[in-house]
Write a protein that holds these residues in place. Structure first.
Motif, mmCIF file in Angstrom:
data_model
loop_
_atom_site.group_PDB
_atom_site.id
_atom_site.type_symbol
_atom_site.label_atom_id
_atom_site.label_comp_id
_atom_site.label_asym_id
_atom_site.label_seq_id
_atom_site.Cartn_x
_atom_site.Cartn_y
_atom_site.Cartn_z
ATOM 1 N N LEU A 355 -32.277 -81.358 -7.314
ATOM 2 C CA LEU A 355 -33.247 -81.413 -8.401
ATOM 3 C C LEU A 355 -33.830 -80.059 -8.768
ATOM 4 O O LEU A 355 -34.230 -79.850 -9.916
ATOM 5 N N TRP A 356 -33.901 -79.128 -7.819
ATOM 6 C CA TRP A 356 -34.676 -77.911 -8.078
ATOM 7 C C TRP A 356 -34.089 -76.619 -7.510
ATOM 8 O O TRP A 356 -34.419 -75.528 -7.964
ATOM 9 N N ASP A 357 -33.219 -76.720 -6.533
ATOM 10 C CA ASP A 357 -32.805 -75.556 -5.763
ATOM 11 C C ASP A 357 -31.715 -74.761 -6.493
ATOM 12 O O ASP A 357 -30.599 -75.246 -6.682
ATOM 13 N N GLU A 358 -32.043 -73.537 -6.882
ATOM 14 C CA GLU A 358 -31.074 -72.687 -7.576
ATOM 15 C C GLU A 358 -29.887 -72.327 -6.678
ATOM 16 O O GLU A 358 -28.814 -71.963 -7.169
ATOM 17 N N ASN A 359 -30.077 -72.436 -5.366
ATOM 18 C CA ASN A 359 -28.973 -72.166 -4.441
ATOM 19 C C ASN A 359 -28.000 -73.338 -4.336
ATOM 20 O O ASN A 359 -26.975 -73.229 -3.670
ATOM 21 N N SER A 360 -28.343 -74.448 -4.975
ATOM 22 C CA SER A 360 -27.490 -75.645 -4.919
ATOM 23 C C SER A 360 -26.754 -75.888 -6.225
ATOM 24 O O SER A 360 -26.231 -76.986 -6.444
ATOM 25 N N ILE A 361 -26.709 -74.893 -7.091
ATOM 26 C CA ILE A 361 -26.099 -75.089 -8.411
ATOM 27 C C ILE A 361 -24.625 -75.479 -8.306
ATOM 28 O O ILE A 361 -24.151 -76.396 -8.991
ATOM 29 N N LYS A 362 -23.875 -74.799 -7.428
ATOM 30 C CA LYS A 362 -22.458 -75.108 -7.287
ATOM 31 C C LYS A 362 -22.268 -76.554 -6.817
ATOM 32 O O LYS A 362 -21.451 -77.304 -7.380
ATOM 33 N N GLU A 363 -23.023 -76.963 -5.783
ATOM 34 C CA GLU A 363 -22.932 -78.338 -5.279
ATOM 35 C C GLU A 363 -23.354 -79.325 -6.361
ATOM 36 O O GLU A 363 -22.769 -80.403 -6.493
ATOM 37 N N ARG A 364 -24.366 -78.951 -7.143
ATOM 38 C CA ARG A 364 -24.847 -79.814 -8.226
ATOM 39 C C ARG A 364 -23.743 -80.038 -9.258
ATOM 40 O O ARG A 364 -23.499 -81.178 -9.694
ATOM 41 N N GLU A 365 -23.059 -78.978 -9.639
ATOM 42 C CA GLU A 365 -21.985 -79.097 -10.644
ATOM 43 C C GLU A 365 -20.836 -79.948 -10.126
ATOM 44 O O GLU A 365 -20.259 -80.750 -10.879
ATOM 45 N N GLU A 366 -20.501 -79.801 -8.841
ATOM 46 C CA GLU A 366 -19.446 -80.621 -8.243
ATOM 47 C C GLU A 366 -19.861 -82.092 -8.231
ATOM 48 O O GLU A 366 -19.047 -82.987 -8.508
ATOM 49 N N PHE A 367 -21.122 -82.335 -7.931
ATOM 50 C CA PHE A 367 -21.627 -83.707 -7.913
ATOM 51 C C PHE A 367 -21.564 -84.319 -9.307
ATOM 52 O O PHE A 367 -21.155 -85.472 -9.481
#
Length: 413
Positions: A355-367
């Motif tokens: 929801l908020w973590d800029e370090n999780s952008i890659k995982e977010r896009e994969e999801f």
């Protein structure tokens, strides 16, 4: 001859009530349920029950009533703060037998109380705060503070289902509850504000933003919505409550002011990821928040808690019917802790960081790509939704009669 006559359950929350109903209704085991409160908790809490939970609702004989009072949701999606759609899945109504259902806990728990009180051999003792436990080879005793003074209630087994500040867990392990308190805290609110009509929101929406992230989900057929948003860890409870109108205006579409919505209730929460050292000490076991905690995004805490209940139920029934020895409770503890570490904790953390973590952008896009595939490929989407059943563990596979049948079939082959 049945081996269990009486089980003492501490905590009249959803997990304690569900376990009590299953044991009493399906096996005729005497149940005494203790709770420190005067009634079921009515704070804004979880409302969505995954197919894995509906499996045990069905075994408890409550699923039809839950569905009558609640509804089946249509879809979950992720959006930007300006409501731009990012990804979603499950938009088509699921009509399968164990489809997710929605009913706020403040409505589910009274329903569970109704069911439990209708079963002979059960009683709920309100205003009984458990502050200690004792046990020997014959049973376990809850020591409770009550308005009439200290009381001691003994059963063949005792189950701690008394939440995050569990008196049972504290009696076993003191203040030891390994894990962490996350830096952000959340405020859960129930509000009448027609997100679907005004902003074309789905039934469940997660808003992705570095500071103004939130969840908005429809939780009743008449249009009550749960809005859960984040705020700084530096504010105390009173400050969080005072800031609610400001936060709504900052984060929600249309920047609504108090006259634009009807706020029904609110409750701030700290976010924690914790797991008890063991879920079993002798005749005493732990389930749900008394055993483990995680942040609420994605509902893994409640889903995991109900999975604990289903597992422990199968273990206790196995002992009751001489299908299992009591050491199965060690296996219960090991498996439930394993599932928390391998599935509940990492999934709930990923749901939150998405929801908020800029370090999780890659995982977010994969999801989000996976969500797209689930929408385009119904079979993949179905397998994805059914994956939640992995939070369960089938303890009936260890029953003596099943082992004998397997061995016999193997010999015949």
């Amino acid at each position: 001859m049945p081996k269990i006559n009486h089980v003492v359950v501490v905590g009249a929350g959803p997990s304690g009530l569900l376990l009590a109903i299953m044991l009493a209704r399906n096996a005729g085991i005497k149940i005494t349920l203790l709770d420190a409160d005067v009634k079921a908790n009515d704070n804004p809490r979880a409302a969505h029950y995954a197919p894995s939970a509906c499996y045990d609702f069905k075994r408890a004989g409550i699923l039809d009533d839950v569905r009558k009072r609640g509804f089946s949701p249509r879809g979950v999606c992720w959006r930007e703060k300006d409501t731009t759609f990012l990804a979603g899945m499950g938009r088509e109504l699921d009509t399968s037998d164990l489809a997710m259902t929605v009913l706020p806990l403040d409505k589910l728990c009274p329903l569970l109380v109704e069911h439990l009180e209708s079963i002979p051999g059960t009683q709920i003792l309100w205003r009984h705060k458990v502050v200690g436990v004792e046990q020997d080879e014959n049973g376990a005793t809850a020591i409770a503070e009550t308005p009439e003074g200290e009381k001691r209630i003994t059963g063949d087994f005792l189950v701690g289902a008394d939440g995050a500040s569990s008196g049972v867990r504290r009696a076993l392990f003191g203040n030891e509850y390994p894990g962490e308190t996350l830096k952000a805290q959340i405020v859960a609110t129930n509000v009448y504000l027609p997100f679907d009509e005004r902003f074309d929101y789905w039934d469940s929406n997660f808003i992705v933003h570095p500071t103004d992230w939130y969840m908005a989900a429809k939780i009743t057929p008449d249009g009550l919505w749960r809005v859960t948003y984040g705020d700084s860890e530096g504010f105390d409870r009173e400050e969080l409550i005072k800031r609610q109108p400001k936060r709504y205006e900052e984060i929600l579409p249309g920047n609504p002011k108090p006259g634009d919505y009807e706020l029904i209730s609110m409750s701030p929460y700290k976010l924690q990821q914790r797991c008890a050292p063991s879920f079993r000490v002798g005749k005493i076991t732990l389930v749900a928040d008394a055993a483990h905690l995680c942040n609420p995004f994605g509902g893994m805490g409640l889903t995991g808690g109900f999975a604990d209940v289903g597992s422990l139920y199968d273990c206790l029934i196995g002992i009751h019917e001489d299908e299992l020895d009591e050491d199965i409770l060690d296996k219960y503890s090991e498996e439930r802790i394993r599932i928390w570490k391998e599935m509940i904790d990492p999934l709930s953390r990923a749901n939150f960081h998405r929801l908020w973590d800029e370090n999780s952008i890659k995982e977010r896009e994969e999801f989000f790509k996976m969500c797209g595939k689930a929408s385009d490929d119904p079979l993949f989407g179905k397998s994805l939704s059914e994956g939640i059943h992995a939070v369960r563990h089938d303890f009936t596979q260890y029953y003596k009669s099943r082992a004998k049948a397997t061995a016999l079939n193997g010999a015949q082959a």
